[in-house]
Design a protein around this motif. Structure first.
Motif, short mmCIF file in Angstrom:
data_model
loop_
_atom_site.label_atom_id
_atom_site.label_comp_id
_atom_site.label_asym_id
_atom_site.label_seq_id
_atom_site.Cartn_x
_atom_site.Cartn_y
_atom_site.Cartn_z
N ALA A 182 0.57 -1.35 -7.90
CA ALA A 182 0.63 -2.03 -9.20
C ALA A 182 1.36 -1.17 -10.24
O ALA A 182 2.18 -1.67 -11.01
CB ALA A 182 -0.78 -2.37 -9.67
N GLY A 183 1.07 0.11 -10.26
CA GLY A 183 1.74 1.01 -11.20
C GLY A 183 3.23 1.11 -10.93
O GLY A 183 4.04 1.15 -11.85
N PHE A 184 3.57 1.15 -9.66
CA PHE A 184 4.98 1.21 -9.26
C PHE A 184 5.72 -0.04 -9.72
O PHE A 184 6.81 0.05 -10.30
CB PHE A 184 5.07 1.38 -7.75
CG PHE A 184 6.47 1.48 -7.22
CD1 PHE A 184 7.20 2.65 -7.35
CD2 PHE A 184 7.05 0.42 -6.55
CE1 PHE A 184 8.48 2.76 -6.84
CE2 PHE A 184 8.32 0.51 -6.04
CZ PHE A 184 9.05 1.69 -6.19
N LEU A 185 5.11 -1.21 -9.49
CA LEU A 185 5.74 -2.46 -9.92
C LEU A 185 5.85 -2.53 -11.44
O LEU A 185 6.86 -2.99 -11.97
CB LEU A 185 4.96 -3.65 -9.37
CG LEU A 185 5.05 -3.85 -7.86
CD1 LEU A 185 4.08 -4.93 -7.41
CD2 LEU A 185 6.46 -4.18 -7.43
N ALA A 186 4.81 -2.07 -12.13
CA ALA A 186 4.86 -2.07 -13.59
C ALA A 186 5.96 -1.15 -14.10
O ALA A 186 6.71 -1.51 -15.02
CB ALA A 186 3.51 -1.65 -14.16
N ALA A 221 6.02 3.42 -3.83
CA ALA A 221 4.91 3.73 -4.72
C ALA A 221 4.29 5.06 -4.34
O ALA A 221 4.01 5.90 -5.19
CB ALA A 221 3.88 2.61 -4.68
N LYS A 222 4.08 5.25 -3.05
CA LYS A 222 3.47 6.50 -2.57
C LYS A 222 4.36 7.69 -2.89
O LYS A 222 3.90 8.73 -3.36
CB LYS A 222 3.22 6.41 -1.07
CG LYS A 222 2.47 7.59 -0.52
CD LYS A 222 2.14 7.39 0.95
CE LYS A 222 1.37 8.57 1.49
NZ LYS A 222 1.02 8.39 2.89
N ALA A 223 5.67 7.53 -2.67
CA ALA A 223 6.61 8.62 -2.96
C ALA A 223 6.63 8.98 -4.44
O ALA A 223 6.81 10.14 -4.81
CB ALA A 223 8.02 8.23 -2.49
N ALA A 224 6.41 7.97 -5.28
CA ALA A 224 6.39 8.21 -6.73
C ALA A 224 5.01 8.66 -7.21
O ALA A 224 4.84 8.96 -8.39
CB ALA A 224 6.80 6.94 -7.47
N GLY A 225 4.04 8.71 -6.31
CA GLY A 225 2.69 9.12 -6.69
C GLY A 225 1.98 8.07 -7.52
O GLY A 225 1.16 8.41 -8.38
#
Length: 99
Positions: A13-17, A5-9
């Protein structure tokens, strides 16, 4: 997962979505595979909420212990923490076995 998630910025929750949407848009996968992945993602969301509640309880217990008390809830919170960890481990194992 939080590293991804951090790597994707993104937030977790946003990463999982985003992962769920990406999985749903993959037309080469079977409906069963998508449904199973959604179940795993839902389990991660539920475990995350549960861990938040447990964390709040642990903070309250820590304050009480620091004030010299021995909270009667200590054993229950430790057991709840163990259950939450087991839920996360189970969901992680399911996700890893899918790939």
């Amino acid at each position: 997962m939080s590293a991804g998630a951090k790597a994707a910025g993104l937030t977790l929750a946003g990463f999982l979505a985003r992962a769920a949407l990406s999985a749903a848009q993959d037309l080469e996968r079977t409906a069963s595979a998508v449904a199973d992945e959604r179940a795993v993602i839902a389990e991660f969301f539920a475990a995350r909420r549960y861990l938040g509640h447990v964390g709040s309880n642990l903070n309250q217990i820590a304050r009480a212990i620091n004030a010299g008390a021995h909270p009667p809830e200590l054993d229950a919170v430790i057991a709840a923490t163990d259950r939450a960890v087991q839920r996360v481990q189970h969901a992680t194992d399911r996700l890893l076995h899918q790939h």
